[in-house]
Scaffold this motif. Structure first.
Motif, mmCIF file in Angstrom:
data_model
loop_
_atom_site.group_PDB
_atom_site.id
_atom_site.type_symbol
_atom_site.label_atom_id
_atom_site.label_comp_id
_atom_site.label_asym_id
_atom_site.label_seq_id
_atom_site.Cartn_x
_atom_site.Cartn_y
_atom_site.Cartn_z
ATOM 1 N N LEU A 216 0.836 -1.192 0.000
ATOM 2 C CA LEU A 216 0.000 0.000 0.000
ATOM 3 C C LEU A 216 0.874 1.246 0.000
ATOM 4 N N GLN A 217 0.525 2.208 -0.833
ATOM 5 C CA GLN A 217 1.256 3.470 -0.841
ATOM 6 C C GLN A 217 0.285 4.624 -0.653
ATOM 7 N N LEU A 218 0.369 5.246 0.499
ATOM 8 C CA LEU A 218 -0.449 6.421 0.757
ATOM 9 C C LEU A 218 0.116 7.617 0.005
ATOM 10 N N ARG A 219 -0.772 8.452 -0.475
ATOM 11 C CA ARG A 219 -0.349 9.680 -1.153
ATOM 12 C C ARG A 219 -0.788 10.936 -0.426
ATOM 13 N N LEU A 220 -1.903 10.838 0.305
ATOM 14 C CA LEU A 220 -2.490 12.019 0.932
ATOM 15 C C LEU A 220 -2.841 11.740 2.388
ATOM 16 N N LEU A 221 -2.491 12.699 3.260
ATOM 17 C CA LEU A 221 -2.936 12.683 4.651
ATOM 18 C C LEU A 221 -3.772 13.931 4.891
ATOM 19 N N THR A 222 -5.029 13.754 5.294
ATOM 20 C CA THR A 222 -5.849 14.903 5.668
ATOM 21 C C THR A 222 -5.899 14.984 7.193
ATOM 22 N N TRP A 223 -6.018 16.214 7.682
ATOM 23 C CA TRP A 223 -5.882 16.466 9.112
ATOM 24 C C TRP A 223 -7.056 17.253 9.672
ATOM 25 N N ASP A 224 -7.568 16.783 10.794
ATOM 26 C CA ASP A 224 -8.383 17.623 11.654
ATOM 27 C C ASP A 224 -7.440 18.644 12.298
#
Length: 251
Positions: A5-13
């Protein structure tokens, strides 16, 4: 061989994930009241604030936008009702306090960055991850992040006021994915609320992590989340990402 698995995006509270007010709400309200000649107990204001905030959020969700309110009007009303519930009946005396509080909470100096937040953001960027904000905040957030030196870490800041939908509405998460041009399976969300952040993101196929903080998690919540998705503090995100990306993709 299983594909990694390769994550590309991290969204943050943001609130209570990356930053929080420097003082409890009751103390902040009491301090401003004192400056305007009103003496009100901080404890009474603290209790009243949270009661009013919850009721206002239920009656007029997402700053009352669908009812024709602005976020500023929404917050001024919260302040007026808070003081009324704490025993101050003179709305005219509270009006300048409400104005001042709205301005003060627009000021980065009223907020503090949580321990480990900036270092964790920098390390995520070093790993090649794209970062963005998805927050149930109002229009003041952009300026606050700039003033605290955090805005530079994010490609975009998506607030519920700007999007028109608050978390956990799937539309705000989908809008973030659209802006980033990323599929849900290549994105993860980080936040401190189980229903709004953790479940909200997972409902549309994103990965997610729950920032638990120092307080014990509700046993039902804890039992429903894999241990590797729970972050006792923000620096725990980095090994959690390693674990996620080394796991075989799930269908």
């Amino acid at each position: 061989m299983a594909r990694r698995l390769q994550l590309r995006l991290l969204t943050w509270d943001v609130k209570d994930t990356l930053l929080r007010p420097r003082q409890p709400m009751g103390e902040e309200y009491a301090t401003k009241a004192r400056a305007h000649g009103l003496e009100v107990e901080a404890a009474a204001l603290e209790q009243a604030f949270w009661q009013v905030y919850r009721a206002q959020s239920l009656s007029f969700p997402n700053y009352g936008l669908s009812h024709g309110l602005t976020s500023r009007q929404w917050w001024l009303d919260v302040v007026l009702q808070t003081f009324h519930r704490a025993g101050v009946q003179d709305a005219r005396a509270v009006a300048p306090i409400a104005d001042q509080l709205y301005k003060d909470f627009s000021n980065p100096c009223t907020w503090q960055v949580l321990q480990g937040a900036e270092a964790t953001l920098r390390e995520c960027q070093k790993r090649g991850l794209r970062l963005a904000v998805v927050s149930n905040f109002d229009r003041r957030l952009e300026g606050i992040l700039v003033g605290l030196g955090l805005r530079e870490h994010f490609e975009f800041v998506l607030t519920s006021e700007a999007a028109g939908w608050p978390k956990p509405d799937p539309r705000i998460f989908r809008e973030a994915l659209r802006l980033a041009q990323v599929e849900p399976a290549a994105a993860a969300h980080v936040g401190d609320s189980y229903p709004l952040d953790y479940k909200g993101a997972r409902a549309i196929g994103m990965h997610s992590f729950l920032v638990a903080g120092p307080e014990p998690l509700d046993p039902e919540v804890k039992d429903s989340i894999p241990q590797e998705h729970i972050l006792p503090s923000l620096p725990h995100l980095l090994p959690a990402l390693d674990h996620l990306e080394s796991s075989p993709p799930q269908l």
